[in-house]
Design a protein around this motif. Structure first.
Motif, PDB file in Angstrom:
ATOM      1  N   GLU A  59       0.830  -1.211   0.000  1.00 48.04           N
ATOM      2  CA  GLU A  59       0.000   0.000   0.000  1.00 48.04           C
ATOM      3  C   GLU A  59       0.865   1.263   0.000  1.00 48.04           C
ATOM      4  N   GLU A  60       1.920   1.251   0.786  1.00 45.96           N
ATOM      5  CA  GLU A  60       2.770   2.441   0.867  1.00 45.96           C
ATOM      6  C   GLU A  60       3.602   2.625  -0.406  1.00 45.96           C
ATOM      7  N   MET A  61       4.036   1.532  -1.021  1.00 45.10           N
ATOM      8  CA  MET A  61       4.802   1.659  -2.279  1.00 45.10           C
ATOM      9  C   MET A  61       3.880   2.129  -3.405  1.00 45.10           C
ATOM     10  N   ILE A 166      15.208  11.025 -14.518  1.00 46.84           N
ATOM     11  CA  ILE A 166      15.970  11.674 -15.586  1.00 46.84           C
ATOM     12  C   ILE A 166      17.274  12.280 -15.062  1.00 46.84           C
ATOM     13  N   ASP A 167      17.236  12.769 -13.829  1.00 48.27           N
ATOM     14  CA  ASP A 167      18.454  13.405 -13.308  1.00 48.27           C
ATOM     15  C   ASP A 167      18.461  13.354 -11.785  1.00 48.27           C
ATOM     16  N   ALA A 168      19.514  13.923 -11.216  1.00 48.56           N
ATOM     17  CA  ALA A 168      19.690  13.876  -9.766  1.00 48.56           C
ATOM     18  C   ALA A 168      18.546  14.568  -9.035  1.00 48.56           C
ATOM     19  N   ALA A 169      18.078  15.672  -9.593  1.00 51.74           N
ATOM     20  CA  ALA A 169      17.013  16.415  -8.899  1.00 51.74           C
ATOM     21  C   ALA A 169      15.732  15.590  -8.823  1.00 51.74           C
ATOM     22  N   GLN A 170      15.382  14.985  -9.960  1.00 52.86           N
ATOM     23  CA  GLN A 170      14.178  14.157  -9.965  1.00 52.86           C
ATOM     24  C   GLN A 170      14.366  12.954  -9.032  1.00 52.86           C
ATOM     25  N   HIS A 171      15.545  12.402  -9.065  1.00 52.81           N
ATOM     26  CA  HIS A 171      15.848  11.274  -8.174  1.00 52.81           C
ATOM     27  C   HIS A 171      15.720  11.672  -6.706  1.00 52.81           C
ATOM     28  N   ASP A 172      16.339  12.789  -6.358  1.00 57.65           N
ATOM     29  CA  ASP A 172      16.359  13.204  -4.944  1.00 57.65           C
ATOM     30  C   ASP A 172      14.949  13.422  -4.402  1.00 57.65           C
ATOM     31  N   ALA A 173      14.095  14.019  -5.203  1.00 51.90           N
ATOM     32  CA  ALA A 173      12.715  14.267  -4.746  1.00 51.90           C
ATOM     33  C   ALA A 173      12.023  12.932  -4.492  1.00 51.90           C
ATOM     34  N   TYR A 174      12.241  11.990  -5.398  1.00 48.10           N
ATOM     35  CA  TYR A 174      11.600  10.685  -5.221  1.00 48.10           C
ATOM     36  C   TYR A 174      12.160   9.961  -3.993  1.00 48.10           C
ATOM     37  N   TYR A 175      13.470  10.009  -3.880  1.00 46.79           N
ATOM     38  CA  TYR A 175      14.171   9.368  -2.749  1.00 46.79           C
ATOM     39  C   TYR A 175      13.599   9.867  -1.419  1.00 46.79           C
ATOM     40  N   ASP A 176      13.398  11.172  -1.321  1.00 47.42           N
ATOM     41  CA  ASP A 176      12.844  11.741  -0.089  1.00 47.42           C
ATOM     42  C   ASP A 176      11.424  11.250   0.167  1.00 47.42           C
ATOM     43  N   SER A 177      10.658  11.075  -0.906  1.00 50.97           N
ATOM     44  CA  SER A 177       9.282  10.598  -0.707  1.00 50.97           C
ATOM     45  C   SER A 177       9.293   9.144  -0.235  1.00 50.97           C
ATOM     46  N   VAL A 178      10.303   8.383  -0.661  1.00 49.25           N
ATOM     47  CA  VAL A 178      10.391   6.989  -0.202  1.00 49.25           C
ATOM     48  C   VAL A 178      10.781   6.937   1.279  1.00 49.25           C
ATOM     49  N   ILE A 179      11.625   7.844   1.709  1.00 44.58           N
ATOM     50  CA  ILE A 179      11.956   7.893   3.142  1.00 44.58           C
ATOM     51  C   ILE A 179      10.663   8.049   3.956  1.00 44.58           C
ATOM     52  N   GLU A 180       9.787   8.941   3.503  1.00 47.06           N
ATOM     53  CA  GLU A 180       8.516   9.143   4.229  1.00 47.06           C
ATOM     54  C   GLU A 180       7.634   7.903   4.149  1.00 47.06           C
ATOM     55  N   ALA A 181       7.607   7.264   2.983  1.00 42.96           N
ATOM     56  CA  ALA A 181       6.801   6.038   2.838  1.00 42.96           C
ATOM     57  C   ALA A 181       7.323   4.940   3.777  1.00 42.96           C
ATOM     58  N   ASP A 194      10.832   2.739  17.463  1.00 41.57           N
ATOM     59  CA  ASP A 194      12.184   2.200  17.639  1.00 41.57           C
ATOM     60  C   ASP A 194      12.974   2.105  16.347  1.00 41.57           C
ATOM     61  N   THR A 195      12.443   2.662  15.269  1.00 46.26           N
ATOM     62  CA  THR A 195      13.134   2.553  13.989  1.00 46.26           C
ATOM     63  C   THR A 195      13.685   3.918  13.587  1.00 46.26           C
ATOM     64  N   TYR A 196      14.947   3.954  13.282  1.00 47.17           N
ATOM     65  CA  TYR A 196      15.629   5.223  13.023  1.00 47.17           C
ATOM     66  C   TYR A 196      16.168   5.288  11.603  1.00 47.17           C
ATOM     67  N   VAL A 197      15.951   6.432  10.993  1.00 44.62           N
ATOM     68  CA  VAL A 197      16.629   6.705   9.731  1.00 44.62           C
ATOM     69  C   VAL A 197      18.100   6.864  10.096  1.00 44.62           C
ATOM     70  N   THR A 198      18.931   6.002   9.509  1.00 44.57           N
ATOM     71  CA  THR A 198      20.322   5.933   9.940  1.00 44.57           C
ATOM     72  C   THR A 198      21.244   6.314   8.793  1.00 44.57           C
ATOM     73  N   PHE A 199      22.126   7.216   9.057  1.00 43.31           N
ATOM     74  CA  PHE A 199      23.066   7.651   8.016  1.00 43.31           C
ATOM     75  C   PHE A 199      24.194   6.631   7.901  1.00 43.31           C
ATOM     76  N   ALA A 200      24.384   6.172   6.679  1.00 41.16           N
ATOM     77  CA  ALA A 200      25.457   5.221   6.403  1.00 41.16           C
ATOM     78  C   ALA A 200      26.324   5.826   5.313  1.00 41.16           C
ATOM     79  N   SER A 201      27.472   5.216   5.055  1.00 37.51           N
ATOM     80  CA  SER A 201      28.331   5.791   4.016  1.00 37.51           C
ATOM     81  C   SER A 201      27.635   5.638   2.667  1.00 37.51           C
ATOM     82  N   GLY A 202      27.841   6.606   1.799  1.00 36.28           N
ATOM     83  CA  GLY A 202      27.000   6.705   0.610  1.00 36.28           C
ATOM     84  C   GLY A 202      27.589   6.157  -0.664  1.00 36.28           C
TER      85      GLY A 202
END
Ligand code: ATP
Ligand code: MG
Length: 416
Positions: A59-61, A166-181, A194-202
Motif C-alpha cells: 500500500e505504501e509503495m 531523468i536526473d539527480a534532482a528528480q531522483h532526490d525528490a523521489y528518494y525523499d518521498s520513499v523515506i517518508e513512505a 524504535d526505527t531510526y533513519v540511519t546515516f550510512a556511508s554513501g
C-alpha cells in the motif's frame, strides 16, 4: 480458521538446533519450519504474517507510484559482468549454478542489473520517466553465518523497489518521498518508535546512504542514536568530519544494538552508463538514467517483531500484523457450548474480525497456553460459565485481567 483443521501443531520443547529466539518461538508455535540453517518454510500462520506485512508495504509503495512486478531468480552471468558484480570477490553472497549446456548462471541476490536490462525495452524518452517498480521476491544469498533465525536467511523475502529518474534532482525528490513512505511502513507494523533513519556511508554519488535500523538486542548491527534529533548513524559515519556535516557531537550519541530492516540507495548513473541505458532528453540528446534502489527485509521484519514483542509465554503480534485478531477458545464440548462458540465464530467473522477458533478436544490449560504461544492479540473464552453469564470472557494477550463482555462490545472494540 478452525484449529482442529489446521495441520500445524504447537510444541513445548525449544528446538535444540536453533539459537535465535525468533526462530525458536516461530517453530514452537508452528509458524515456520526449518529446512536447514538459514532456510525456512512459512506455514499457514506464518504466511499470514508475511502477507500482512507485505500488504502494508504494498500500500505504501503504491502511494509513491510504485508498480508491482516480479523479476526472475535465474540471472545470466553477462548481465552482472557488465557492472563488475559477477565476481565473488566483489559480491560474496552469490549462489551460482549451470544450465545443462554448461552456461553459468547466478541466483538473484538483488535486481539492479536485471531491472536496467528490462527497462531498456520500455524507456526511450524523458517523457517515459520517472518510473518506479517493485517486487516481493525470495532472494537467495549464500550468507556466511545464519544464526539469527529468520532475521538472516539464505533464502528470504525482500521487497525491492527501483526508481528510474531523468536526473539527480528528480531522483532526490523521489528518494525523499520513499523515506517518508518507509517511515509509514515501520509505524504501521508497530516499530515506529524504535526505527531510526540511519546515516550510512554513501558510496560514490552521495554524502550518505540511508538505512532503517530498529533498536533490537538480537540485531547484528550497532548504531549510534541521537534521540534529540531522532536520527542515528552507523559506524562508518562515526568519523568527526561526517558528524560535523550532520551537526552532531560524538558525546551526544548512544550506542545500541539494532537490526537493518530497510536500506535505500542512490546508484546515480553509474550502472546505466556501464549497461548503456540512456534516454533522449528534451534537447534531443542521449542522457543516462538515474537509478535508485530501496529494500525492505519482509521476513527480517517479522523476526524483529518476534524479538521485540515476545514475552515468556510466547509470541505477541501487533494487531496490524497478527494472523488473526481473536483466539476463540471453546472450553468443554457440551452441545450448548459448541453451539454458542460456533455462532460467535461466525458473528465475529461476519463483523470482519478474523478468528483462530480453538474447537479442539483439548484441556483448558493447553488451549490457554497455545493462545499465549501463538500471540493472537485477544482471547475470548466460551464455556458453560460464560453462557450462564450471558457474556463472553475477553482477555488481551499482553494483560492478565479478564473481563466479561457482550458481543456488541467485542465488535465495537475490534470490528472494522
Ligand atoms: P545486511 O547488512 O544485514 O546483510 P544488506 O546490506 O546486505 O543487509 P540489502 O542488500 O540492502 O541488505 O537488502 C535490503 C534489505 O533486505 C536489508 O535492509 C534487510 O532488511 C534485508 N536483508 C538483507 N539480507 C538479509 C538476509 N540474509 N535475511 C533476511 N533479510 C535480509
Ligand atoms: Mg548482506
Amino acid at each position: 480458521m478452525r484449529l482442529s483443521r489446521l495441520f500445524t501443531k504447537t510444541r513445548k520443547d525449544v528446538p535444540a538446533d536453533e539459537t535465535a529466539k525468533n526462530a525458536q518461538l516461530l517453530i514452537q508455535a508452528g509458524y515456520i519450519h526449518k529446512e536447514m540453517a538459514g532456510v525456512y518454510a512459512y506455514l499457514p500462520l506464518g504466511l499470514r504474517v508475511v502477507e500482512n506485512i507485505k500488504q502494508i508495504v504494498r500500500e505504501e509503495m503504491n502511494i509513491v507510484s510504485g508498480q508491482e512486478l516480479i523479476m526472475t531468480n535465474l540471472q545470466p552471468r553477462e548481465r552482472w559482468e557488465s557492472t563488475g558484480r559477477w565476481d565473488d570477490e566483489v559480491v560474496d553472497v552469490w549462489f551460482k549454478t549451470k544450465l545443462k549446456d554448461d552456461t553459468e548462471i547466478g541466483l538473484a541476490w538483488s535486481h539492479e542489473e536485471a531491472v536496467i536490462e528490462l527497462m531498456k525495452q520500455h524507456v526511450n524518452s524523458y517523457k517515459d520517466l520517472p518510473i518506479s517498480v517493485y517486487q516481493f521476491q525470495t532472494k537467495l544469498r549464500n550468507e556466511l553465518r545464519a544464526k539469527s533465525g529468520i532475521m538472516r536467511g539464505r533464502e528470504f523475502v525482500m521487497k525491492d523497489m527501483y526508481s528510474l529518474s531523468i536526473d539527480a534532482a528528480q531522483h532526490d525528490a523521489y528518494y525523499d518521498s520513499v523515506i517518508e513512505a518507509y517511515k509509514k511502513v515501520y509505524e504501521r507494523v508497530g516499530l515506529g518508535d524504535d526505527t531510526y533513519v540511519t546515516f550510512a556511508s554513501g558510496g560514490a554519488f552521495t554524502e550518505f546512504s540511508h538505512e532503517f535500523q530498529t533498536v533490537c538486542e538480537a540485531g547484528e548491527d550497532i548504531i549510534y542514536l541521537h534521540r534529540g534529533k531522532n536520527i542515528a548513524i552507523n559506524e562508518e559515519v562515526l568519523a568527526d568530519e561526517s558528524l560535523a556535516k550532520l551537526g552532531i557531537k560524538r558525546d551526544e550519541l548512544e550506542m545500541v544494538k539494532s537490526s537493518e530492516v530497510g536500506n535505500i540507495f542512490n546508484f546515480g548513473i553509474d550502472k546505466s552508463k556501464r549497461m548503456g541505458f540512456a534516454f533522449t532528453n528534451e534537447a534531443g540528446e542521449k542522457q543516462f538514467v538515474h537509478l535508485g534502489s530501496y529494500g525492505i527485509g519482509i521476513t527480517r521484519l517479522m523476526g524483529v517483531l518476534v524479538e521485540k514483542f515476545a514475552d515468556d509465554k510466547g509470541l505477541v503480534w501487533p494487531a496490524n500484523i497478527a494472523p488473526a485478531q481473536v483466539y476463540l477458545a471453546r472450553l468443554g464440548d457440551a452441545p450448548e457450548v459448541i453451539a454458542a462458540a460456533d455462532a460467535l465464530d461466525e458473528q465475529l467473522n461476519s463483523a470482519g474480525i478474523e478468528t483462530l477458533y480453538d474447537d479442539r478436544d483439548e484441556r483448558p490449560g493447553k488451549k490457554f497456553a497455545d493462545a499465549d504461544l501463538l500471540g493472537i492479540p485477544y482471547r475470548i473464552v466460551v464455556s458453560e460459565k460464560t453462557i450462564a453469564a450471558g457474556k463472553y470472557e475477553l482477555k488481551k494477550r499482553t494483560e492478565t485481567d479478564t473481563q466479561l463482555v457482550k458481543l456488541e462490545e467485542v465488535i465495537k472494540l475490534l470490528g472494522r
